[in-house]
Design a protein around this motif. Structure first.
Motif, PDB file in Angstrom:
ATOM      1  N   PRO A 225      25.960  16.479 -11.092  1.00 56.15           N
ATOM      2  CA  PRO A 225      25.526  17.925 -10.936  1.00 56.15           C
ATOM      3  C   PRO A 225      23.895  18.029 -11.158  1.00 56.15           C
ATOM      4  O   PRO A 225      23.367  18.900 -10.501  1.00 56.15           O
ATOM      5  CB  PRO A 225      26.103  18.663 -12.200  1.00 56.15           C
ATOM      6  N   SER A 226      23.443  17.178 -11.658  1.00 57.43           N
ATOM      7  CA  SER A 226      21.827  17.383 -11.980  1.00 57.43           C
ATOM      8  C   SER A 226      21.307  16.915 -10.746  1.00 57.43           C
ATOM      9  O   SER A 226      19.818  17.002 -10.742  1.00 57.43           O
ATOM     10  CB  SER A 226      21.355  16.506 -13.112  1.00 57.43           C
ATOM     11  N   LEU A 227      21.839  16.382  -9.744  1.00 59.91           N
ATOM     12  CA  LEU A 227      21.308  15.696  -8.658  1.00 59.91           C
ATOM     13  C   LEU A 227      21.565  16.687  -7.203  1.00 59.91           C
ATOM     14  O   LEU A 227      21.394  16.220  -6.099  1.00 59.91           O
ATOM     15  CB  LEU A 227      21.500  14.321  -8.205  1.00 59.91           C
ATOM     16  N   GLU A 228      22.226  17.855  -7.462  1.00 57.92           N
ATOM     17  CA  GLU A 228      22.402  18.645  -6.389  1.00 57.92           C
ATOM     18  C   GLU A 228      21.417  18.771  -5.336  1.00 57.92           C
ATOM     19  O   GLU A 228      21.436  19.282  -4.239  1.00 57.92           O
ATOM     20  CB  GLU A 228      23.164  19.916  -6.660  1.00 57.92           C
ATOM     21  N   TRP A 229      19.885  19.053  -6.010  1.00 60.42           N
ATOM     22  CA  TRP A 229      18.836  19.158  -5.196  1.00 60.42           C
ATOM     23  C   TRP A 229      18.509  17.958  -4.013  1.00 60.42           C
ATOM     24  O   TRP A 229      17.978  18.162  -3.110  1.00 60.42           O
ATOM     25  CB  TRP A 229      17.774  19.115  -5.965  1.00 60.42           C
ATOM     26  N   MET A 230      19.145  16.694  -4.166  1.00 64.41           N
ATOM     27  CA  MET A 230      18.964  15.756  -3.395  1.00 64.41           C
ATOM     28  C   MET A 230      19.689  15.939  -2.030  1.00 64.41           C
ATOM     29  O   MET A 230      20.971  16.202  -1.886  1.00 64.41           O
ATOM     30  CB  MET A 230      19.362  14.556  -4.018  1.00 64.41           C
ATOM     31  N   PRO A 231      18.948  15.752  -0.773  1.00 64.51           N
ATOM     32  CA  PRO A 231      19.730  16.114   0.589  1.00 64.51           C
ATOM     33  C   PRO A 231      20.930  14.968   0.502  1.00 64.51           C
ATOM     34  O   PRO A 231      20.719  13.695  -0.032  1.00 64.51           O
ATOM     35  CB  PRO A 231      18.437  15.645   1.318  1.00 64.51           C
ATOM     36  N   ASP A 232      21.812  15.102   1.320  1.00 65.05           N
ATOM     37  CA  ASP A 232      22.827  14.144   1.494  1.00 65.05           C
ATOM     38  C   ASP A 232      22.383  12.890   2.120  1.00 65.05           C
ATOM     39  O   ASP A 232      22.829  11.947   1.619  1.00 65.05           O
ATOM     40  CB  ASP A 232      24.081  14.898   2.503  1.00 65.05           C
ATOM     41  N   TRP A 233      21.481  12.911   3.053  1.00 66.10           N
ATOM     42  CA  TRP A 233      21.191  11.710   3.438  1.00 66.10           C
ATOM     43  C   TRP A 233      20.373  10.866   2.596  1.00 66.10           C
ATOM     44  O   TRP A 233      20.534   9.409   2.809  1.00 66.10           O
ATOM     45  CB  TRP A 233      20.401  11.882   4.879  1.00 66.10           C
ATOM     46  N   LEU A 234      19.493  11.205   1.644  1.00 67.26           N
ATOM     47  CA  LEU A 234      18.962  10.805   0.766  1.00 67.26           C
ATOM     48  C   LEU A 234      20.098  10.039  -0.252  1.00 67.26           C
ATOM     49  O   LEU A 234      19.834   8.890  -0.786  1.00 67.26           O
ATOM     50  CB  LEU A 234      17.963  11.531   0.176  1.00 67.26           C
ATOM     51  N   TRP A 235      21.061  10.883  -0.475  1.00 70.93           N
ATOM     52  CA  TRP A 235      22.102  10.326  -1.506  1.00 70.93           C
ATOM     53  C   TRP A 235      22.632   9.111  -1.246  1.00 70.93           C
ATOM     54  O   TRP A 235      23.129   8.093  -1.734  1.00 70.93           O
ATOM     55  CB  TRP A 235      22.924  11.608  -1.958  1.00 70.93           C
ATOM     56  N   ARG A 236      22.902   9.125   0.230  1.00 69.78           N
ATOM     57  CA  ARG A 236      23.720   8.187   1.027  1.00 69.78           C
ATOM     58  C   ARG A 236      22.781   6.933   0.890  1.00 69.78           C
ATOM     59  O   ARG A 236      23.261   5.940   0.728  1.00 69.78           O
ATOM     60  CB  ARG A 236      24.087   8.478   2.442  1.00 69.78           C
ATOM     61  N   LEU A 237      21.525   6.964   0.778  1.00 72.97           N
ATOM     62  CA  LEU A 237      20.695   5.916   0.964  1.00 72.97           C
ATOM     63  C   LEU A 237      20.849   5.453  -0.521  1.00 72.97           C
ATOM     64  O   LEU A 237      20.727   4.175  -0.768  1.00 72.97           O
ATOM     65  CB  LEU A 237      19.413   6.313   1.494  1.00 72.97           C
ATOM     66  N   ASN A 238      20.716   6.235  -1.363  1.00 76.68           N
ATOM     67  CA  ASN A 238      20.736   5.993  -2.889  1.00 76.68           C
ATOM     68  C   ASN A 238      22.025   5.096  -3.058  1.00 76.68           C
ATOM     69  O   ASN A 238      22.029   4.084  -3.949  1.00 76.68           O
ATOM     70  CB  ASN A 238      20.418   7.033  -3.785  1.00 76.68           C
TER      71      ASN A 238
END
Length: 338
Positions: A225-238
């Motif tokens: 929940p603390s990472l909801e600011w992160m774009p989905d594409w960046l999350w997938r890379l992460n």
């Protein structure tokens, strides 16, 4: 099976007498404890090596090893919501699990709470085998992975252990396990017996099952929940980077029979790199403030011991961002402090 509390001493705040059977579950004996279990303290090696943030590097190892047990894996597959909320579940679980080590005279109460989250978790797996989370053999296996992770943390990330320290940690893990109020029948009687037990489990009992494979597959992991600011594409890379990183750290911690069971290869070069990575973490952490490396439950325990907090200060609980989904917060199977 319910806990008979009639013969168990009750506690008052700040007292050494503890509510050893504050909840229901499987007792040590039909009459309850013979005496309140003695919690671990700051002079123990377990207090030194357990409850460090660096332990998160072993998260997939611990989860997969636990779930490889046929009964535990079936329980997770059929009852757990872990795979819907991996990160909050991992972060919040460390609070009560750590509390069984660090809560002092309240540790048996915490242990009883952890034990009782498992009441009613039972059923039949997809091969027709019955399972129960409160089967003493299953419950001890989960604890054995916590003990083994403490050994690995000390060996891989903590500079190493002598044989005498390994034996001391074994004795402490028995004392630690008493906090749960479970049958002591499955617990090995010596360090040598534990080594034999662990090898037997790795070679003859654990299975390559759905729950273990899912722990190791991070591709579907949702954002904290603390990472909801992160774009989905960046999350997938992460997530892709995390997958490669944890493949390396986790497979390096597996016993050879487990690597074979799960279909992983491992070269001498990878082993050297894995050992060098652990040494780099060890040397880096030696330069950092000790309190920075402690999980909040551990840090507050040290503060109580050293007088920074009152001895009866409230226990530190998980922050709201790690709570279960709203619909599960009143379910007695889930740790969800108000």
């Amino acid at each position: 099976m319910t806990q008979d509390t009639s013969q168990i001493p009750s506690a008052t705040s700040g007292s050494s007498r503890v509510p050893a059977a504050a909840a229901t579950g499987c007792p040590v004996a039909p009459g309850g404890y013979d005496a309140p279990p003695q919690p671990l303290g700051p002079d123990s090696l377990t207090w030194k090596y357990f409850g460090q943030w660096t332990g998160m590097l072993q998260g997939p190892w611990a989860g997969s090893m636990q779930n490889m047990h046929p009964q535990l894996g079936a329980a997770v597959q059929q009852h757990s919501i872990f795979f819907l909320e991996r990160m909050p579940r991992l972060y919040r679980s460390v609070y009560p699990i750590g509390g069984v080590v660090f809560d002092g005279d309240r540790a048996p109460r915490t242990g009883a709470q952890v034990r009782d989250y498992h009441i009613g978790i039972k059923g039949v797996d997809d091969q027709g085998r019955r399972y129960s989370a409160l089967n003493p053999d299953v419950f001890y296996w989960a604890h054995a992975t916590f003990f083994k992770s403490t050994l690995l943390a000390a060996e891989w990330l903590g500079g190493g252990l002598t044989e005498a320290q390994q034996r001391q940690l074994f004795d402490e893990h028995v004392q630690w396990y008493r906090m749960y109020g479970m049958s002591m029948r499955p617990v090995p009687k010596s360090w040598e017996e534990f080594c034999e037990y662990w090898d037997h489990m790795c070679r003859n009992v654990l299975e390559n099952n759905w729950a273990a494979r899912e722990v190791l597959d991070l591709s579907g992991m949702s954002k904290h929940p603390s990472l909801e600011w992160m774009p989905d594409w960046l999350w997938r890379l992460n997530v892709g980077a995390l997958q490669r990183f944890f493949n390396f750290t986790t497979v390096g911690l597996f016993d050879p029979p487990i690597r074979e069971l799960m279909g992983y290869s491992w070269s001498p070069r990878q082993q050297r790199l894995h050992r060098m990575f652990g040494m780099a973490i060890y040397r880096t952490t030696k330069l950092l403030p000790k309190r920075m490396l402690m999980h909040p439950r551990k840090r507050s325990a040290w503060d109580r011991v050293h007088g920074r907090l009152p001895a009866d200060a409230p226990l530190v609980e998980t922050p709201a961002r790690n709570l279960p989904p709203v619909g599960y917060r009143d379910n007695p199977h889930y740790y969800s402090p108000r």
